[in-house]
Motif scaffolding. Structure first.
Motif, PDB file in Angstrom:
ATOM      1  N   ASP A  48       0.825  -1.263  -0.137  1.00 59.17           N
ATOM      2  CA  ASP A  48       0.102   0.041   0.075  1.00 59.17           C
ATOM      3  C   ASP A  48       0.878   1.170  -0.001  1.00 59.17           C
ATOM      4  O   ASP A  48       0.528   2.220  -0.470  1.00 59.17           O
ATOM      5  N   LEU A  49       2.059   1.232   0.524  1.00 58.32           N
ATOM      6  CA  LEU A  49       2.882   2.195   0.648  1.00 58.32           C
ATOM      7  C   LEU A  49       3.629   2.754  -0.721  1.00 58.32           C
ATOM      8  O   LEU A  49       3.602   3.803  -1.048  1.00 58.32           O
ATOM      9  N   PHE A  50       4.109   1.712  -1.468  1.00 61.21           N
ATOM     10  CA  PHE A  50       4.885   2.012  -2.390  1.00 61.21           C
ATOM     11  C   PHE A  50       3.873   2.397  -3.724  1.00 61.21           C
ATOM     12  O   PHE A  50       2.905   1.431  -4.191  1.00 61.21           O
ATOM     13  N   LYS A  51       4.083   3.379  -4.506  1.00 59.90           N
ATOM     14  CA  LYS A  51       3.249   3.666  -5.670  1.00 59.90           C
ATOM     15  C   LYS A  51       3.841   3.992  -6.938  1.00 59.90           C
ATOM     16  O   LYS A  51       3.443   4.467  -7.900  1.00 59.90           O
ATOM     17  N   TYR A  52       5.194   3.588  -7.079  1.00 59.86           N
ATOM     18  CA  TYR A  52       5.846   3.661  -8.470  1.00 59.86           C
ATOM     19  C   TYR A  52       5.227   2.808  -9.430  1.00 59.86           C
ATOM     20  O   TYR A  52       4.819   1.867  -9.145  1.00 59.86           O
ATOM     21  N   PRO A  53       5.304   3.327 -10.597  1.00 57.94           N
ATOM     22  CA  PRO A  53       4.880   2.610 -11.882  1.00 57.94           C
ATOM     23  C   PRO A  53       5.288   1.169 -11.850  1.00 57.94           C
ATOM     24  O   PRO A  53       6.438   0.557 -11.717  1.00 57.94           O
ATOM     25  N   GLY A  54       4.182   0.330 -11.823  1.00 57.77           N
ATOM     26  CA  GLY A  54       4.459  -1.270 -12.135  1.00 57.77           C
ATOM     27  C   GLY A  54       4.755  -2.104 -11.049  1.00 57.77           C
ATOM     28  O   GLY A  54       5.322  -3.157 -11.269  1.00 57.77           O
ATOM     29  N   GLY A  74       1.160  -4.693  -7.461  1.00 55.39           N
ATOM     30  CA  GLY A  74       0.704  -4.230  -6.098  1.00 55.39           C
ATOM     31  C   GLY A  74      -0.453  -4.106  -5.928  1.00 55.39           C
ATOM     32  O   GLY A  74      -0.956  -4.399  -4.732  1.00 55.39           O
ATOM     33  N   GLU A  75      -1.303  -3.490  -6.601  1.00 52.23           N
ATOM     34  CA  GLU A  75      -2.549  -3.290  -6.574  1.00 52.23           C
ATOM     35  C   GLU A  75      -3.534  -4.622  -6.173  1.00 52.23           C
ATOM     36  O   GLU A  75      -4.150  -4.367  -5.410  1.00 52.23           O
ATOM     37  N   SER A  76      -3.058  -5.504  -7.056  1.00 51.28           N
ATOM     38  CA  SER A  76      -3.791  -6.776  -6.566  1.00 51.28           C
ATOM     39  C   SER A  76      -3.376  -7.448  -5.557  1.00 51.28           C
ATOM     40  O   SER A  76      -4.185  -8.212  -4.770  1.00 51.28           O
ATOM     41  N   ILE A  77      -2.445  -7.271  -5.061  1.00 53.58           N
ATOM     42  CA  ILE A  77      -1.798  -7.925  -3.734  1.00 53.58           C
ATOM     43  C   ILE A  77      -2.487  -7.208  -2.482  1.00 53.58           C
ATOM     44  O   ILE A  77      -2.687  -7.888  -1.490  1.00 53.58           O
ATOM     45  N   VAL A  78      -2.402  -5.869  -2.386  1.00 55.24           N
ATOM     46  CA  VAL A  78      -3.230  -4.972  -1.760  1.00 55.24           C
ATOM     47  C   VAL A  78      -4.459  -5.603  -1.623  1.00 55.24           C
ATOM     48  O   VAL A  78      -5.308  -5.835  -0.344  1.00 55.24           O
ATOM     49  N   LYS A  79      -5.297  -5.577  -2.663  1.00 61.80           N
ATOM     50  CA  LYS A  79      -6.614  -6.429  -2.543  1.00 61.80           C
ATOM     51  C   LYS A  79      -6.742  -7.453  -1.904  1.00 61.80           C
ATOM     52  O   LYS A  79      -7.608  -7.810  -1.046  1.00 61.80           O
ATOM     53  N   TYR A  80      -5.987  -8.376  -2.221  1.00 64.23           N
ATOM     54  CA  TYR A  80      -5.976  -9.728  -1.806  1.00 64.23           C
ATOM     55  C   TYR A  80      -5.618  -9.671  -0.203  1.00 64.23           C
ATOM     56  O   TYR A  80      -6.573 -10.358   0.554  1.00 64.23           O
ATOM     57  N   ILE A  81      -4.660  -8.958   0.267  1.00 63.78           N
ATOM     58  CA  ILE A  81      -4.493  -8.683   1.681  1.00 63.78           C
ATOM     59  C   ILE A  81      -5.764  -8.099   2.444  1.00 63.78           C
ATOM     60  O   ILE A  81      -5.927  -8.739   3.346  1.00 63.78           O
ATOM     61  N   ARG A  82      -6.153  -7.280   1.835  1.00 66.35           N
ATOM     62  CA  ARG A  82      -7.547  -6.517   2.422  1.00 66.35           C
ATOM     63  C   ARG A  82      -8.451  -7.636   2.716  1.00 66.35           C
ATOM     64  O   ARG A  82      -9.492  -7.650   3.584  1.00 66.35           O
ATOM     65  N   GLU A  83      -8.801  -8.283   1.409  1.00 57.44           N
ATOM     66  CA  GLU A  83      -9.955  -9.023   1.349  1.00 57.44           C
ATOM     67  C   GLU A  83      -9.705 -10.144   2.232  1.00 57.44           C
ATOM     68  O   GLU A  83     -10.642 -10.583   3.235  1.00 57.44           O
ATOM     69  N   ALA A  94      15.546  -5.123  -8.135  1.00 58.19           N
ATOM     70  CA  ALA A  94      14.093  -5.611  -8.494  1.00 58.19           C
ATOM     71  C   ALA A  94      13.466  -4.385  -8.996  1.00 58.19           C
ATOM     72  O   ALA A  94      12.660  -4.409  -9.798  1.00 58.19           O
ATOM     73  N   THR A  95      13.436  -3.190  -8.204  1.00 59.41           N
ATOM     74  CA  THR A  95      12.675  -1.941  -8.281  1.00 59.41           C
ATOM     75  C   THR A  95      13.023  -1.417  -9.732  1.00 59.41           C
ATOM     76  O   THR A  95      12.362  -0.961 -10.522  1.00 59.41           O
ATOM     77  N   ALA A  96      14.473  -1.292 -10.242  1.00 52.98           N
ATOM     78  CA  ALA A  96      14.915  -0.795 -11.420  1.00 52.98           C
ATOM     79  C   ALA A  96      14.405  -1.654 -12.444  1.00 52.98           C
ATOM     80  O   ALA A  96      13.955  -1.206 -13.560  1.00 52.98           O
ATOM     81  N   ILE A  97      14.473  -3.003 -12.372  1.00 52.55           N
ATOM     82  CA  ILE A  97      14.112  -3.712 -13.296  1.00 52.55           C
ATOM     83  C   ILE A  97      12.657  -3.701 -13.648  1.00 52.55           C
ATOM     84  O   ILE A  97      12.144  -3.797 -14.720  1.00 52.55           O
ATOM     85  N   THR A  98      11.719  -3.310 -12.794  1.00 47.54           N
ATOM     86  CA  THR A  98      10.291  -3.170 -12.868  1.00 47.54           C
ATOM     87  C   THR A  98      10.048  -1.818 -13.253  1.00 47.54           C
ATOM     88  O   THR A  98       9.233  -1.624 -14.314  1.00 47.54           O
ATOM     89  N   LEU A  99      10.707  -0.961 -13.107  1.00 45.67           N
ATOM     90  CA  LEU A  99      10.524   0.489 -13.353  1.00 45.67           C
ATOM     91  C   LEU A  99      10.684   0.767 -15.123  1.00 45.67           C
ATOM     92  O   LEU A  99      10.052   1.462 -15.682  1.00 45.67           O
ATOM     93  N   LEU A 100      11.836   0.313 -15.539  1.00 43.72           N
ATOM     94  CA  LEU A 100      12.156   0.278 -16.927  1.00 43.72           C
ATOM     95  C   LEU A 100      11.034   0.068 -17.944  1.00 43.72           C
ATOM     96  O   LEU A 100      10.785   1.091 -18.740  1.00 43.72           O
TER      97      LEU A 100
END
Length: 505
Positions: free
Chosen positions: A56-62, A88-97, A195-201
């Protein structure tokens, strides 16, 4: 183990206080309410105002997981989607549900930040100093379960980048990504290779005019399909209750086998990863030096990209990769120490609009909580870690530290399983507290080993702040989920623990 009788005191706010409403805290709460005696009271303290922790904290693209969701998900609520790597959005939804499904969300106290925790021997209780909406209050509990993650939510890892103050464009750290940042048509340089850089590119390439990833040294990168044909077949032919369990155990075995293969046969692992990477690279991107790490596979955490999206982005022409050391950052670009490397990467020299410093996270134990026993501060860096979850000389407290070579949740659940087993034993025997104890002569002869078995920069920088592990007994670092799960459920946990009984009324 010896038992000592202590003064009995029944005053307490909660039996268990869990800190953190991320994946470790929610999992710990489920184990507390399903495996401890009926009537056990607990609460979750969450410093923010949302469930989800990191996701929920991290908002960077991808933003996405770098572990498969079949093992990263909760064992008591299996991940049912076919795709193993999720956003990330799907993971947050999963945790909340998951939290809502079992009423765990009703136990969360939002905007409650734990500032300090002091164990009071005369009361056999934790006395907690908590900040809520700017006001301080005190809570007491018999047990403390720290599901705070492993890094600092307030500060990123401090890394020196020469001349960064000269840059006139926008500087962003992924941990604090501005949700209103418009990078459409911009030239972006992502500094980092994890991992973050690999995701962002590949994620930034959708809108940016060009994205360059600048790395000091490469990481190993493994492409995995979001859903393999085997997973699709299992999901199609088997009932969900059976299929999800089979997929979970399949991923558990794959991860365990691959890690141990890499450690046992590093040269063969290097060769396999090289061939696989070369087969995916576009012809205009050389393998050397961009994909030749100076270490063996799994000496640092391996990066994962789903469906080869990183390599597809390189093939698109909208992204590039540069390897070299930074000489200085200028007003609109970056100069490298090696002129040859600079010549090969003209896109980072000038015209850069945004620099993203994906240089790692700052490790922080227990969310920065000030720990003490009877008013004496606890220096975690000078203590040994008992069975991967309890600090030497600190009573009735568990600290969730996941694996570096597998999903974090696996380690979190191994911790929660052993924690609840110990608490049940104490309740049955009338024991008020247990404390990991290491006699001075044993501590002096113990070989000191790191808790996290990686040589990554962010891990090395945190060595003094993290507890140590040893070379024998219950002080050895955890490394295998299979072994830890067995020990948590069936192993003898009394070695190294001093139990104190409650006094009779």
């Amino acid at each position: 183990m010896p038992n000592e009788t202590m003064e009995k005191d029944t005053r307490t706010d909660y039996d268990v206080i869990i800190v953190g409403a991320g994946i470790a805290g929610i999992n710990g709460a489920y184990r507390v309410q399903t495996q401890l005696p009926e009537g056990t009271s607990y609460a979750i303290l969450e410093s923010r105002d949302a469930i989800g922790g990191t996701w929920d904290l991290f908002k960077y693209p991808g933003i996405r997981s770098d572990s498969d969701l079949h093992t990263f998900g909760f064992p008591w609520r299996p991940w049912k989607e076919q795709r193993a790597i999720a956003d990330g959005e799907s993971i947050v939804k999963y945790i909340r549900e998951s939290a809502a499904m079992y009423g765990i969300d009703q136990k969360i106290k939002f905007r409650h930040k734990l500032l300090a925790a002091d164990w009071r021997s005369e009361l056999q209780r934790w006395r907690l100093s908590v900040e809520h909406n700017g006001e301080k209050k005190t809570l007491t509990s018999r047990f403390l379960f720290m599901g705070t993650g492993y890094y600092d939510y307030q500060e990123p890892l401090e890394v020196t980048i020469p001349g960064l103050e000269n840059f006139k464009g926008t500087i962003v750290h992924p941990q604090f990504w501005p949700e209103d940042l418009d990078y459409t048509g911009k030239k972006v340089v992502v500094i980092g290779s994890g991992a973050t850089a690999i995701t962002l590119l590949p994620s930034l390439a959708d809108k940016a005019s060009h994205v360059a990833m600048l790395q000091r040294s490469p990481s190993y990168l493994l492409s995995l399909p979001s859903a393999s044909p085997v997973e699709k077949l299992i999901s199609w032919i088997l009932p969900a209750a059976i299929g999800t369990k089979l997929l979970r155990w399949r991923w558990l075995f794959i991860g365990w086998f691959f890690f141990n293969f890499c450690r046992a046969f590093p040269r063969a692992a290097r060769a396999i990863l090289r061939l696989r990477t070369q087969s995916m690279l576009p012809k205009n991107v050389p393998h050397d030096p961009h994909f030749v790490p100076p270490y063996n596979p799994w000496e640092q955490r391996m990066c994962v990209c789903p469906d080869a999206d990183f390599f597809d982005a390189l093939a698109s022409g909208k992204t590039s990769i540069a390897t070299g050391h930074i000489k200085t950052v200028t007003a609109d670009g970056i100069q490298l120490t090696d002129p040859a490397a600079q010549k090969l990467n003209p896109r980072i020299t000038s015209g850069v609009d945004i620099i993203v410093t994906a240089t790692g996270l700052k490790i922080l134990l227990a969310g920065g909580t000030r720990l003490s026993v009877d008013g004496t501060p606890i220096d975690a860096g000078s203590k040994f870690l008992w069975r991967g979850l309890m600090l030497q000389d600190v009573p009735n407290a568990a600290f969730v530290i996941g694996y570096t070579n597998a999903s974090w949740t696996l380690g979190a659940d191994a911790t929660a399983q052993l924690f609840t087993r110990i608490v049940n034993h104490m309740a049955a025997e009338g024991i008020a507290s247990c404390v990991p104890t290491l006699p001075p002569h044993d501590a002096a002869s113990m070989e000191k080993r790191p808790t996290l078995n990686l040589n990554s920069t962010y891990v090395k920088k945190a060595m003094d702040a993290l507890p140590m592990t040893g070379d024998r007994g219950p002080w050895v670092a955890r490394s295998s989920y299979y072994r830890d799960f067995w020990n948590a459920k069936f192993g003898d946990f009394r070695d190294g623990l001093l139990f104190r009984r409650a006094a009779s009324a």
